[in-house]
Design a protein around this motif. Structure first.
Motif, mmCIF file in Angstrom:
data_model
loop_
_atom_site.group_PDB
_atom_site.id
_atom_site.type_symbol
_atom_site.label_atom_id
_atom_site.label_comp_id
_atom_site.label_asym_id
_atom_site.label_seq_id
_atom_site.Cartn_x
_atom_site.Cartn_y
_atom_site.Cartn_z
ATOM 1 N N GLN A 5 0.832 -1.204 0.000
ATOM 2 C CA GLN A 5 0.000 0.000 0.000
ATOM 3 C C GLN A 5 0.868 1.256 0.000
ATOM 4 O O GLN A 5 0.533 2.243 -0.654
ATOM 5 C CB GLN A 5 -0.932 0.005 1.206
ATOM 6 C CG GLN A 5 -1.998 -1.059 1.157
ATOM 7 C CD GLN A 5 -2.723 -1.212 2.485
ATOM 8 O OE1 GLN A 5 -2.123 -1.102 3.554
ATOM 9 N NE2 GLN A 5 -4.027 -1.469 2.412
ATOM 10 N N GLN A 8 2.016 2.424 -3.332
ATOM 11 C CA GLN A 8 0.933 2.915 -4.181
ATOM 12 C C GLN A 8 0.568 4.370 -3.894
ATOM 13 O O GLN A 8 -0.243 4.952 -4.603
ATOM 14 C CB GLN A 8 -0.329 2.064 -3.972
ATOM 15 C CG GLN A 8 -0.196 0.659 -4.466
ATOM 16 C CD GLN A 8 -1.465 -0.117 -4.234
ATOM 17 O OE1 GLN A 8 -2.527 0.264 -4.721
ATOM 18 N NE2 GLN A 8 -1.362 -1.195 -3.483
ATOM 19 N N THR A 76 10.493 2.758 -5.232
ATOM 20 C CA THR A 76 9.112 2.335 -5.458
ATOM 21 C C THR A 76 9.113 1.219 -6.488
ATOM 22 O O THR A 76 10.139 0.929 -7.117
ATOM 23 C CB THR A 76 8.218 3.528 -5.868
ATOM 24 O OG1 THR A 76 6.860 3.150 -5.716
ATOM 25 C CG2 THR A 76 8.526 4.033 -7.258
ATOM 26 N N ASN A 78 6.091 -1.747 -8.676
ATOM 27 C CA ASN A 78 4.728 -2.222 -8.881
ATOM 28 C C ASN A 78 4.301 -2.938 -7.594
ATOM 29 O O ASN A 78 4.959 -3.886 -7.169
ATOM 30 C CB ASN A 78 4.700 -3.179 -10.071
ATOM 31 C CG ASN A 78 3.325 -3.729 -10.359
ATOM 32 O OD1 ASN A 78 2.496 -3.902 -9.469
ATOM 33 N ND2 ASN A 78 3.093 -4.044 -11.613
ATOM 34 N N PRO A 79 3.233 -2.507 -6.948
ATOM 35 C CA PRO A 79 2.839 -3.116 -5.675
ATOM 36 C C PRO A 79 2.543 -4.611 -5.775
ATOM 37 O O PRO A 79 2.692 -5.333 -4.795
ATOM 38 C CB PRO A 79 1.601 -2.335 -5.249
ATOM 39 C CG PRO A 79 1.165 -1.568 -6.433
ATOM 40 C CD PRO A 79 2.331 -1.431 -7.348
#
Length: 121
Positions: A5, A8, A76, A78-79
């Motif tokens: 989360q 995102q 970061t 792609n979750p």
């Protein structure tokens, strides 16, 4: 909030984007040099260890999770790939931690060997 989360959240486009096939600007992977991941791991080793551990896998689970969560503040991805990223992160930390421990042991042994022994070798 889970790490999936967290990655995102909005306004993270300025961070390095982790992908195993890094093509394009600000995309990288753990095996790329100059991306700052090793420097980040080293900073964590020097500043965020409550006590010594023989390996990263000997860290308490909550400490391992804290390191990964802090790492997610720096990069970061792609979750949907969070578990894959976590595995790659742990592998990189284990490798780097082991190299650092080896270097620290070598320095400790050099300092512990009597000078008279050093002169005879």
């Amino acid at each position: 909030m889970s790490v999936a989360q967290l990655v995102q959240q909005p306004s993270r486009e300025h961070l390095l984007y982790l992908t195993p096939c890094p093509k394009g600007r600000r995309r990288t992977w753990f095996n790329r040099s100059g991306n700052g991941i090793i420097a980040w791991i080293n900073r964590m080793m020097y500043s965020n260890l409550s006590k010594g551990h023989p390996t990263f896998t000997h860290f308490p689970t909550e400490d391992q999770e804290m390191w990964f969560r802090q790492f997610a503040q720096e990069c970061t991805w792609n979750p949907d790939h969070t578990n894959f990223i976590r595995d790659a992160f742990v592998h990189k930390v284990v490798d780097n931690f082991g190299k650092q421990i080896f270097e620290w042991k070598q320095k400790w042994l050099i300092n512990k060997v009597p000078k008279s022994f050093n002169n005879t070798v």
